[in-house]
Write an enzyme that holds these catalytic residues in place. Structure first.
Site, PDB file in Angstrom:
ATOM      1  N   TYR A  96      38.797  44.830  38.311  1.00 36.29           N
ATOM      2  CA  TYR A  96      37.640  45.508  38.875  1.00 36.29           C
ATOM      3  C   TYR A  96      37.434  45.116  40.330  1.00 36.29           C
ATOM      4  O   TYR A  96      37.193  45.974  41.191  1.00 36.29           O
ATOM      5  CB  TYR A  96      36.409  45.159  38.050  1.00 36.29           C
ATOM      6  CG  TYR A  96      35.136  45.839  38.490  1.00 36.29           C
ATOM      7  CD1 TYR A  96      34.864  47.160  38.134  1.00 36.29           C
ATOM      8  CD2 TYR A  96      34.182  45.151  39.246  1.00 36.29           C
ATOM      9  CE1 TYR A  96      33.689  47.775  38.524  1.00 36.29           C
ATOM     10  CE2 TYR A  96      33.001  45.756  39.640  1.00 36.29           C
ATOM     11  CZ  TYR A  96      32.753  47.065  39.278  1.00 36.29           C
ATOM     12  OH  TYR A  96      31.581  47.681  39.676  1.00 36.29           O
TER      13      TYR A  96
ATOM     14  N   SER B 258      30.811  46.171  45.012  1.00 39.12           N
ATOM     15  CA  SER B 258      30.435  44.995  44.231  1.00 39.12           C
ATOM     16  C   SER B 258      30.777  43.753  45.031  1.00 39.12           C
ATOM     17  O   SER B 258      31.700  43.771  45.864  1.00 39.12           O
ATOM     18  CB  SER B 258      31.200  44.986  42.905  1.00 39.12           C
ATOM     19  OG  SER B 258      31.104  43.732  42.251  1.00 39.12           O
TER      20      SER B 258
END
Length: 239
Positions: free
Chosen positions: A157, A144
């Protein structure tokens, strides 16, 4: 169901009942790859597997990648098929929604994020390294932009994906015969992305299927191991 030994390339994709995982599974199935797919939701996984079975042989195994017994079942399925050419560690956990600042992040939630997003992919890769090595195969860890950008409230995250990115680099250095990639697919219209922005309309984000050609191009080109953005492998648009 006991899978038969495969005479075609085999991919194992985690988190394959929806979103990017399912889109990648369809892309590979249409190329004739055999598949082992997993997800936590048995009903959604069955529906996905039924659709994939139109194109190829597919072994669905419902379970949680953090469960050692489930990972052992995945390894057994690969052993029965007799080969593994591609492992896609796609299953991820975002954490609490709405996302929380690090100062107030629930540590149990943070533990779960790291367990799903870092430890489980490493553990599954360890277990499947003999099969991957035998085929000079490929590992794709879904990353990501939150792994490299300091977005407020994305600490859990983002730091987990950063850890996975670095583990990817190390695995690539230790196993030069493999292709080992951390790939940032970009913002997509997925349930996880919606959970990250629960009050926003994300209909302007592209569908996961739009990045599948880039992933297939990555597999075809097989660049040096490392971290990439899917956009780097998007096929050129011609008029």
């Amino acid at each position: 169901m006991t899978p038969e030994p495969s005479d075609r390339p085999v991919a194992l994709i985690t988190g394959a009942s929806a979103g990017l995982g399912l889109a990648l599974a369809h892309g590979l199935a249409e190329r004739g790859w055999a598949l082992v797919v997993d997800a936590r939701g048995a009903e959604a996984l069955k529906d996905a597997a039924d659709a994939l079975a139109v194109h190829t042989d597919v072994v669905p195994l419902a379970g949680d990648v953090t469960d050692p017994d489930h990972r052992a079942d995945l390894v057994d399925a690969i052993t029965e098929l007799g080969r593994l050419d591609l492992l896609v560690n796609n299953a991820s956990y975002l954490g609490q929604s709405p996302l929380q600042p690090f100062a107030t992040t629930d540590l149990d939630e943070l533990h779960r994020v790291y367990e799903v997003d870092v430890l489980a992919p490493i553990a599954l890769t360890q277990a499947l390294l003999p099969a991957l090595t035998a085929s000079s195969g490929v590992v794709v860890n879904i990353s990501s932009d939150a792994a490299v950008e300091a977005y407020e409230t994305w600490g859990g995250y983002g730091s987990a994906k950063a850890a996975l990115d670095h583990a990817t680099r190390i695995l690539g250095a230790e196993h030069p015969a493999l292709g080992v990639y951390a790939v940032d697919p970009g913002d997509l219209r997925t349930a996880m992305h919606q959970a990250a922005f629960p009050d926003e309309d994300i209909s302007d984000r592209p569908e996961p299927v739009t990045v599948v050609p880039a992933f297939l191009n990555l597999l075809d080109r097989r660049p040096p191991s490392g971290r990439y953005r899917a956009a780097e492998f998007a096929p050129a648009v011609t008029s």
